[in-house]
Scaffold this motif. Structure first.
Motif, mmCIF file in Angstrom:
data_model
loop_
_atom_site.group_PDB
_atom_site.id
_atom_site.type_symbol
_atom_site.label_atom_id
_atom_site.label_comp_id
_atom_site.label_asym_id
_atom_site.label_seq_id
_atom_site.Cartn_x
_atom_site.Cartn_y
_atom_site.Cartn_z
ATOM 1 N N MET A 135 -24.687 41.920 6.877
ATOM 2 C CA MET A 135 -23.884 40.932 6.180
ATOM 3 C C MET A 135 -24.747 39.848 5.545
ATOM 4 O O MET A 135 -24.436 39.341 4.458
ATOM 5 C CB MET A 135 -22.861 40.314 7.135
ATOM 6 N N GLN A 161 -14.911 39.767 6.085
ATOM 7 C CA GLN A 161 -15.597 38.618 5.500
ATOM 8 C C GLN A 161 -14.714 38.070 4.389
ATOM 9 O O GLN A 161 -14.484 38.735 3.381
ATOM 10 C CB GLN A 161 -16.961 39.021 4.940
ATOM 11 N N GLN A 162 -14.194 36.874 4.590
ATOM 12 C CA GLN A 162 -13.285 36.281 3.628
ATOM 13 C C GLN A 162 -14.033 35.333 2.694
ATOM 14 O O GLN A 162 -15.099 34.817 3.015
ATOM 15 C CB GLN A 162 -12.162 35.541 4.353
ATOM 16 N N LEU A 217 -14.636 44.635 10.937
ATOM 17 C CA LEU A 217 -15.132 43.361 10.416
ATOM 18 C C LEU A 217 -14.336 42.908 9.205
ATOM 19 O O LEU A 217 -13.825 43.728 8.438
ATOM 20 C CB LEU A 217 -16.598 43.482 9.975
ATOM 21 N N TRP A 237 -18.605 32.845 0.564
ATOM 22 C CA TRP A 237 -17.963 33.192 1.829
ATOM 23 C C TRP A 237 -17.302 31.973 2.474
ATOM 24 O O TRP A 237 -17.852 30.869 2.482
ATOM 25 C CB TRP A 237 -18.971 33.760 2.811
ATOM 26 N N ALA A 295 -11.122 39.355 0.411
ATOM 27 C CA ALA A 295 -11.854 39.699 1.625
ATOM 28 C C ALA A 295 -12.472 41.084 1.517
ATOM 29 O O ALA A 295 -11.929 41.982 0.866
ATOM 30 C CB ALA A 295 -10.934 39.639 2.846
ATOM 31 N N ARG A 342 -18.519 32.377 8.484
ATOM 32 C CA ARG A 342 -19.137 33.622 8.916
ATOM 33 C C ARG A 342 -18.096 34.730 9.026
ATOM 34 O O ARG A 342 -16.899 34.468 9.119
ATOM 35 C CB ARG A 342 -19.840 33.421 10.259
ATOM 36 N N TYR A 343 -18.566 35.958 9.027
ATOM 37 C CA TYR A 343 -17.627 37.078 9.146
ATOM 38 C C TYR A 343 -17.035 37.121 10.557
ATOM 39 O O TYR A 343 -17.611 36.621 11.524
ATOM 40 C CB TYR A 343 -18.305 38.404 8.797
ATOM 41 N N ARG A 344 -15.882 37.734 10.663
ATOM 42 C CA ARG A 344 -15.203 37.923 11.946
ATOM 43 C C ARG A 344 -15.209 39.402 12.288
ATOM 44 O O ARG A 344 -15.191 40.253 11.389
ATOM 45 C CB ARG A 344 -13.763 37.417 11.879
#
Length: 230
Positions: free
Chosen positions: A77, A18-19, A16, A99, A60, A102-104
């Motif tokens: 998250m 999260q940026q 995962l 953020w 990130a 959404r996270y990838r």
């Protein structure tokens, strides 16, 4: 075109990222980083997520983690975002989100990819030398895996335990893997799958999981389907 649901598969490791928004920092100092690792630790315990590797970069947060339930990663998250971002805003006198969307993430075949994903995370930002002290000084799980400290956030996967029969053997093997890093092809493969949400596993595994998660796990072939030959 509607976006695909995020992958979340119980019992499978995931990679995962999260940026944060452009121009923002994930953490401004070690106090922020400590707050973020504590938020991660508490949320992981609350939502049944085993964190195998992590890295707090400038822009990130990256994780390798296995959820007990399919919704575990999303709940993790969400909890981290609510707690950390609220505290970050109070401490620095700012408002709004941190953020960048959404996270990838992607789901991984543990046998083929989990250790490489951990290497990707723990060496995400360049280090001048491959010394253990430098890795341990970073805000990542590398120090734990090199035996420099015990990190209560980290739960090692079976593949890591298989690196050696003793802690010393595992730590030495991991020091070598971090020093070697990943090939450019492997790094690109992991990074693209993470950002695009496509699974990294065998076709047989993919076919079985695709039905259970209710979405395709790899992109459709480009171009028109071939016509059947009479």
């Amino acid at each position: 075109m509607a976006r695909l649901p995020r992958l979340g598969v119980a019992g499978w490791p995931h990679l995962l990222v999260q940026q944060v928004h452009d121009g923002q920092l994930l953490a401004r100092d070690d106090t922020d980083r400590q707050a973020l690792t504590e938020a991660l630790r508490d949320a992981a315990r609350a939502h049944g997520v085993a964190v195998h590797a992590y890295h707090l970069g400038e822009s990130a947060l990256m994780l390798v983690a296995t959820p007990e339930a399919s919704e575990g990663l999303s709940l993790l998250m969400q909890a981290v975002g609510r707690r950390y971002v609220a505290g970050f805003n109070r401490r620095h006198g700012r408002q709004g989100g941190l953020w960048a969307g959404r996270y990838r993430g992607t789901v991984l075949d543990a046998a083929r990819y989990v250790l490489d994903a951990m290497v990707l995370v723990e060496t995400r930002e360049s280090v001048p030398h491959a010394g253990a002290a430098l890795y341990g000084a970073a805000w990542s799980s590398a120090g734990h895996h090199l035996g420099l400290r015990t990190d209560p956030l980290v739960l090692d996967p079976a593949a890591f335990w298989a690196l050696g029969n003793t802690p010393f053997e595992r730590q030495a093997a991991w020091r070598q893997r971090l020093g070697e890093g990943l090939s450019e092809a492997r790094s690109t493969e992991l990074s693209q799958a993470m950002h695009k949400g496509w699974a990294l596993m065998s076709p047989e595994q993919e076919a079985a999981l695709s039905q259970s998660v209710g979405r395709r796990l790899s992109p459709r072939p480009r171009g028109r389907p071939r016509k059947a030959v009479p």
